[in-house]
Design a protein around this motif. Structure first.
Motif, short mmCIF file in Angstrom:
data_model
loop_
_atom_site.label_atom_id
_atom_site.label_comp_id
_atom_site.label_asym_id
_atom_site.label_seq_id
_atom_site.Cartn_x
_atom_site.Cartn_y
_atom_site.Cartn_z
N MET A 121 -11.37 10.20 32.96
CA MET A 121 -9.98 9.45 32.14
C MET A 121 -10.26 8.30 32.08
O MET A 121 -9.95 7.67 30.88
N LEU A 122 -11.31 7.55 32.46
CA LEU A 122 -11.10 6.35 32.62
C LEU A 122 -12.66 5.90 30.95
O LEU A 122 -12.60 5.16 30.42
N THR A 123 -13.32 6.99 31.18
CA THR A 123 -14.15 6.96 29.77
C THR A 123 -13.47 7.29 28.87
O THR A 123 -13.16 6.85 28.27
N ARG A 124 -11.98 8.34 28.09
CA ARG A 124 -11.87 8.12 27.33
C ARG A 124 -10.70 7.41 27.40
O ARG A 124 -10.22 6.82 26.38
N THR A 125 -9.89 6.44 28.46
CA THR A 125 -9.26 5.53 27.97
C THR A 125 -10.17 3.75 27.61
O THR A 125 -9.67 3.82 26.75
N LEU A 126 -11.55 4.22 27.85
CA LEU A 126 -12.23 2.94 27.17
C LEU A 126 -12.75 3.14 25.79
O LEU A 126 -12.69 2.02 24.96
N LYS A 127 -13.15 4.43 25.93
CA LYS A 127 -13.06 4.95 24.56
C LYS A 127 -11.99 4.50 23.36
O LYS A 127 -12.08 3.99 22.74
N ALA A 128 -11.35 5.20 23.36
CA ALA A 128 -9.51 4.74 22.58
C ALA A 128 -10.03 3.33 22.48
O ALA A 128 -9.00 2.72 21.25
N LEU A 129 -9.38 2.37 23.96
CA LEU A 129 -9.64 1.47 23.32
C LEU A 129 -10.85 0.51 22.63
O LEU A 129 -10.47 -0.53 21.78
N GLU A 130 -11.70 0.72 22.80
CA GLU A 130 -13.28 0.22 21.97
C GLU A 130 -13.02 0.47 20.11
O GLU A 130 -12.63 -0.47 19.68
N ARG A 131 -12.59 1.77 20.50
CA ARG A 131 -11.82 2.15 18.86
C ARG A 131 -10.72 1.03 18.28
O ARG A 131 -10.69 1.25 17.28
N ASP A 132 -9.91 0.92 18.79
CA ASP A 132 -8.68 -0.11 18.85
C ASP A 132 -9.01 -1.32 18.55
O ASP A 132 -8.62 -1.88 18.42
N GLY A 133 -10.27 -1.74 19.34
CA GLY A 133 -11.01 -2.52 19.28
C GLY A 133 -10.10 -3.43 20.16
O GLY A 133 -10.16 -4.79 19.72
N MET A 134 -9.27 -2.97 21.50
CA MET A 134 -8.97 -3.84 22.25
C MET A 134 -10.39 -4.53 23.17
O MET A 134 -9.67 -5.59 24.37
N VAL A 135 -11.39 -3.38 23.47
CA VAL A 135 -12.74 -4.14 24.29
C VAL A 135 -13.91 -3.69 23.75
O VAL A 135 -14.21 -2.76 22.92
N THR A 136 -14.31 -4.38 24.43
CA THR A 136 -15.76 -4.93 23.75
C THR A 136 -16.96 -3.59 25.19
O THR A 136 -17.01 -3.74 26.33
N ARG A 137 -17.81 -3.31 25.12
CA ARG A 137 -18.93 -2.46 25.44
C ARG A 137 -19.78 -3.25 24.92
O ARG A 137 -20.52 -3.31 24.01
N THR A 138 -20.65 -3.53 25.91
CA THR A 138 -21.78 -4.41 26.00
C THR A 138 -22.71 -3.27 27.09
O THR A 138 -22.54 -2.96 27.81
#
Length: 124
Positions: free
Chosen positions: A56-73
């Motif tokens: 669920m955390l993976t899904r949530t982070l991917k969705a937020l990244e796709r929406d431009g709300m989270v950046t992943r480094t």
């Protein structure tokens, strides 16, 4: 309102609905609140959000990244380390999310009283 304008409104509502569903999701809210404290590694984030599964955390982070709300480094270490943080858009969302959370917390007694009154009336 003209027919064309009504179609535009309906079309806009259809576009807004998935965004509202995402930002209204409990896991999204908890991730955004947690990431307000700064960049966080995946496992640290998972440990800090009680009850969230890795999936669920993976899904949530991917969705937020796709929406431009989270950046992943990703850092080039062995094993690779991944860190998440709020983008400018995500930070702007954290303001109303925290306000809504504060409203809910402040009004819990009134909501509990309303529940009790509703349930009391329905028993008869």
């Amino acid at each position: 309102m003209t027919i064309k304008r009504m179609d535009e409104v309906i079309s806009d509502c259809r576009r807004v609905t998935p965004v509202l569903a995402r930002v209204g999701d409990k896991w999204t809210v908890l991730v955004i609140v947690r990431l307000r404290h700064g960049p966080t590694r995946f496992n640290e984030l998972k440990r800090s959000i009680e009850g969230i599964s890795q999936q669920m955390l993976t899904r949530t982070l991917k969705a937020l990244e796709r929406d431009g709300m989270v950046t992943r480094t990703t850092f080039p270490t062995t094993p690779p380390q991944v860190q998440y943080e709020l983008s400018e858009l995500g930070n702007s969302l954290s303001v109303p999310v925290l306000a809504l959370g504060k409203w809910a917390y402040d009004n819990l007694p009134a909501i509990d009283a309303a529940h009790n009154e509703y349930d009391r009336k329905r028993k008869y």
